[in-house]
Structures are given as structure tokens and as C-alpha cells.
Design an enzyme around this catalytic site. Structure first.
Site, PDB file in Angstrom:
ATOM      1  CB  THR A  57      -0.916  -0.019   1.318  1.00 21.92           C
ATOM      2  OG1 THR A  57      -0.131   0.281   2.299  1.00 21.92           O
ATOM      3  CG2 THR A  57      -1.682  -1.417   1.364  1.00 21.92           C
ATOM      4  CB  CYS A  58       0.058   4.877   0.216  1.00 17.89           C
ATOM      5  SG  CYS A  58      -0.853   4.984   1.302  1.00 17.89           S
ATOM      6  CG  ASN A  59       0.656   3.891   4.869  1.00 12.13           C
ATOM      7  OD1 ASN A  59       0.435   2.633   5.246  1.00 12.13           O
ATOM      8  ND2 ASN A  59      -0.348   4.382   5.046  1.00 12.13           N
ATOM      9  CD  GLN A 129      -4.931  -0.385   0.712  1.00  9.61           C
ATOM     10  OE1 GLN A 129      -4.484  -0.312   1.689  1.00  9.61           O
ATOM     11  NE2 GLN A 129      -4.710   0.867  -0.090  1.00  9.61           N
TER      12      GLN A 129
END
Length: 215
Positions: A57-59, A129
Site C-alpha cells: 500500500t502507500c505506507n 487492500q
């Protein structure tokens, strides 16, 4: 060896390394099923993993797998040379990752699914996700019954957390917080907004119906 002790998690998050470094651990070019299958099979064969789920994921970058191998420094070095042969020499996997085994791995998976471990606690996007990552990995054959049962438990636990605690009272996400900050600056209604990047967060922002033209 029992199933519980075989569960392992190796993860790189905002808690273990600066956000700017996480991108270095995202596996590139895995859009197609064939590419994902080839990459995960290579990792499994090289590192002796019976099952493997990959989530990015983005982080967060997370590897959830079943293996008899102990998560020692030796294993982490082998993991790095196998999965990240071109990693920046200034960045070391063992300094950037958190590792969990057995029931601690399951506990961490539940915390991830219920957003307790998220950069934004209470955001529900991580559950979607996780489900999507499992479905993709399951489709290419890298997961089996052990990971299926663990993910099912995590999804059920997350639903219970969201429905029975205050964490789910106000839906939040990285996207909603970003938009809130944008609107707080009172941009003109005819403002043209340039979104740089093609990640999941930007994709979701671009789908929002706001009084701006996104490009």
C-alpha cells in the site's frame, strides 16, 4: 511443526522506516497475473516458503508467509539478496523491517486488517487492500489453506472491530484527510489540480466528485 508456529510476517511500514523509503520495497511490474506468479514462485522456492501473500500500500509492504525458517539475521540477509538484489546500499532490510512469528504474526495481521496498525487509525481501505491482495495471490497459487484461514480470521475480526467499537464511528482514510487539507486552503472552484503519481491513493482521489478538474 504446527501451523501456528509456521506463520511469519516481514513488513516495512511507517513505524519501522521513513515513509520516503517504503517505495524501495514495493515489488515492481506485478500488474499481470503471470508476473505476480513468477515473482512469488521465485521467492517461495528460494526461501523455502510453503505459502506466501504479498501486500503493498502507500505506507506498507507486507509479506505474510508460512515457513519453518526462523526469522534470523541470516534469513533476512537471504531475503534481501533474493527479493531486493538492487536495493540501495544505504538502505538495509533488517534495519527497515519488523518481523513477527507464530501467534504474534496472527496478532499483527489482525491489527493490520482492523486499521489499528495503520498510519490513519480507523481507515477501512486497508481491509479492502488485504482482501484484494489475498485474492490475487490465491489466484496465482501462492497461498493455501493456512493463509486462507488466517485472512478469513483477520477479516472477521476487522468487521467486529469496526461494528462494535468507536473506531468505526467516523470513516477516515488517507484520501479523506488529504482532501480535507486541500479544501481547508479554500481553492477557487475553477481550480485545476495536478495529481502526480499513479498510486492507489491518487487513483482514489481522482475518482472523487469535487468542484475541481483533476488531471
Amino acid at each position: 511443526m504446527d501451523t501456528l508456529s509456521s506463520y511469519k510476517i516481514l513488513t516495512i511500514t511507517h513505524k519501522s522506516t521513513p515513509l520516503k523509503n517504503i517505495g524501495n520495497f514495493v515489488l515492481p511490474d506485478l500488474d499481470s497475473e503471470c508476473a505476480l506468479q513468477d515473482k512469488l514462485q521465485t521467492i517461495q522456492a528460494a526461501l523455502g516458503m510453503d505459502e506466501l501473500l504479498y501486500l503493498a500500500t502507500c505506507n506498507r509492504v507486507l509479506f505474510f508467509f508460512c515457513s519453518s525458517e526462523a526469522l534470523s539475521d541470516c534469513f533476512l540477509e537471504k531475503f534481501e539478496s533474493t527479493v531486493y538484489p538492487n536495493l540501495d546500499t544505504a538502505i538495509k532490510l533488517k534495519d527497515s523491517a519488523s518481523v513477527y512469528s507464530g501467534k504474534e504474526a496472527i496478532k499483527h495481521l489482525l491489527e493490520v486488517a482492523s486499521s489499528v496498525d495503520s498510519l490513519v487509525i480507523g481507515e477501512r481501505e486497508i481491509l479492502r487492500q488485504l482482501r484484494d491482495a489475498y485474492q490475487r495471490c490465491s489466484k496465482v497459487g501462492s497461498t493455501g489453506d493456512s493463509i486462507r484461514m488466517a485472512v478469513q480470521l483477520a477479516v472477521e475480526a476487522a468487521k467486529k472491530v469496526y461494528s462494535t467499537t468507536r473506531i468505526g464511528q467516523k470513516a477516515v482514510s488517507v484520501v479523506s484527510l488529504a482532501i480535507r487539507q486541500l479544501l481547508a486552503k479554500n481553492p477557487p472552484r475553477d481550480a485545476r489540480i495536478l495529481i502526480v503519481g499513479a498510486g492507489q491513493t491518487n487513483t482514489l482521489v481522482g475518482k472523487l466528485k469535487l468542484p475541481f478538474f483533476f488531471k
